[in-house]
Design an enzyme around this catalytic site. Structure first.
Site, short mmCIF file in Angstrom:
data_model
loop_
_atom_site.label_atom_id
_atom_site.label_comp_id
_atom_site.label_asym_id
_atom_site.label_seq_id
_atom_site.Cartn_x
_atom_site.Cartn_y
_atom_site.Cartn_z
N THR A 21 0.84 -1.19 0.00
CA THR A 21 0.00 0.00 0.00
C THR A 21 0.87 1.25 0.00
O THR A 21 1.88 1.31 0.71
CB THR A 21 -0.95 0.04 1.21
OG1 THR A 21 -1.65 1.29 1.21
CG2 THR A 21 -0.22 -0.12 2.54
N SER A 23 -0.79 4.15 0.49
CA SER A 23 -1.65 5.11 1.19
C SER A 23 -0.98 5.76 2.39
O SER A 23 -1.15 6.98 2.60
CB SER A 23 -2.95 4.42 1.61
OG SER A 23 -3.76 4.14 0.49
N LYS A 72 -14.60 -4.59 2.19
CA LYS A 72 -15.41 -3.46 1.72
C LYS A 72 -16.91 -3.73 1.80
O LYS A 72 -17.70 -2.79 1.93
CB LYS A 72 -15.00 -3.09 0.30
CG LYS A 72 -13.61 -2.50 0.21
CD LYS A 72 -13.28 -2.01 -1.19
CE LYS A 72 -11.90 -1.40 -1.24
NZ LYS A 72 -11.58 -0.80 -2.56
N GLY A 132 -13.34 -9.19 -12.41
CA GLY A 132 -13.34 -9.12 -10.96
C GLY A 132 -14.54 -8.36 -10.46
O GLY A 132 -14.79 -7.23 -10.89
N GLY A 135 -15.29 -5.77 -4.04
CA GLY A 135 -15.70 -4.47 -3.52
C GLY A 135 -15.45 -3.30 -4.44
O GLY A 135 -16.34 -2.47 -4.67
N LYS A 160 -20.76 -16.28 -8.35
CA LYS A 160 -21.82 -15.69 -7.54
C LYS A 160 -21.61 -14.18 -7.38
O LYS A 160 -22.58 -13.41 -7.36
CB LYS A 160 -21.89 -16.36 -6.17
CG LYS A 160 -23.03 -15.84 -5.30
CD LYS A 160 -23.08 -16.52 -3.95
CE LYS A 160 -24.28 -16.04 -3.14
NZ LYS A 160 -24.27 -14.57 -2.91
N GLY A 243 -3.73 2.25 -11.96
CA GLY A 243 -4.64 2.70 -10.92
C GLY A 243 -4.15 3.83 -10.04
O GLY A 243 -4.81 4.16 -9.04
#
Length: 280
Positions: A21, A23, A72, A132, A135, A160, A243
């Site tokens: 990450t 972040s 998420k 994909g 979340g 699903k 991204g």
């Protein structure tokens, strides 16, 4: 250097596991730029400890959290309130602690929308393949629907999840096999990878696009390196976007929610780009 004292507010990222990450780097630079006494930390929290962890942050000096894989959707049952947008999307990636209440928001949608604008990608009337359906895909498909995409093809190894996501957007979406046929891909306008495939540098393409003859765009939510999908798209001469911009803008919105202040966007972008240059 970050100075921590008894008045330091806490923020962070929860997930399991936390393999990578950027972040903390981005948000800590933002706090420093705005002279806010706060720190952002990663918290690897197993599912059995999630409820207890959230109970602790409710009673402590947390401003809030970001939420990543696999929480998420799951985290919503532990929240006191969920914003209308996040409820509609069905996914929470940002929590604000306010008066001992946990309030859920979705900033992924804003981040993805800004990423499309930044790359000048217009999805109106387009046929898009989304790989994909976890979340982050909930936010992505919400944006695609609101931007009037013509058709969204959904695929996931766990069918699903694709079927559940389709139920929210029956007018524009359909579920296909995880290995779509050349005929299915013949008239697509874009491919979005919202799956974990690509997180490791030696991961393969999430889908075979050799049969695609037209000029399309490819977008990958993975940001920490050039994925096989992005590399392939650039080799084909397609518009290929990683991204990083989505990470940036979901982060600026989360910063605003936690602090009530405008995020130092340029500072956050600069440090992200610098770190990626080092990693490459």
């Amino acid at each position: 250097m970050i100075k921590i004292d008894g008045n330091t507010k806490l923020t962070g990222l929860i997930g399991w596991p936390l393999s990578h990450t950027l972040s903390p780097l981005m948000q800590n630079a933002a706090f420093a730029a705005r002279k806010i006494n706060a720190v952002y930390l990663p918290f690897a929290v197993p599912e059995k400890a999630l409820a207890d962890f959230l109970s602790v942050i409710r009673q402590s000096n947390f401003l809030g959290l970001n939420v990543t894989i696999p929480y998420k959707t799951l985290v919503q049952k532990y929240l006191d309130e969920i914003s209308p947008q996040a409820r509609e999307i069905g996914s929470v990636n940002t929590i604000v602690v306010s008066r001992k209440k946990l309030i859920g928001y979705n900033t992924d949608a804003f981040g993805f929308h800004q990423a499309l604008k930044s790359a000048r990608i217009n999805v109106r009337g387009k046929k898009i393949l989304v790989i994909g359906c976890g979340g982050v895909a909930n936010a992505i498909v919400w944006v695609l629907a609101n931007q009037k995409a013509r058709q969204v093809l959904l695929t996931d190894k766990i069918q699903k999840r694709a079927l559940d996501l389709r139920k929210k957007y029956p007018e524009i979406s359909s579920v296909i096999n995880s290995g779509p046929s050349p005929e299915t891909l013949a008239d697509i306008d874009g491919v979005i990878n919202a799956s974990p495939v690509g997180m490791q540098k030696n991961d393969p393409m999430p889908v075979n696009l050799d049969s695609v003859a037209r000029n399309i765009f490819v977008y990958d939510v993975i940001y920490n390196h050039e994925t096989a999908l992005i590399r392939y798209g650039r080799q084909r001469g397609w518009l290929s976007v990683g991204g990083l911009t989505m990470l940036l803008y979901q982060g600026t919105r989360a910063f605003q929610l936690w602090t009530g202040k405008n995020a130092p966007e340029k500072v956050m972008k600069k440090i992200l780009e610098k770190e990626l240059r080092v990693r490459r």
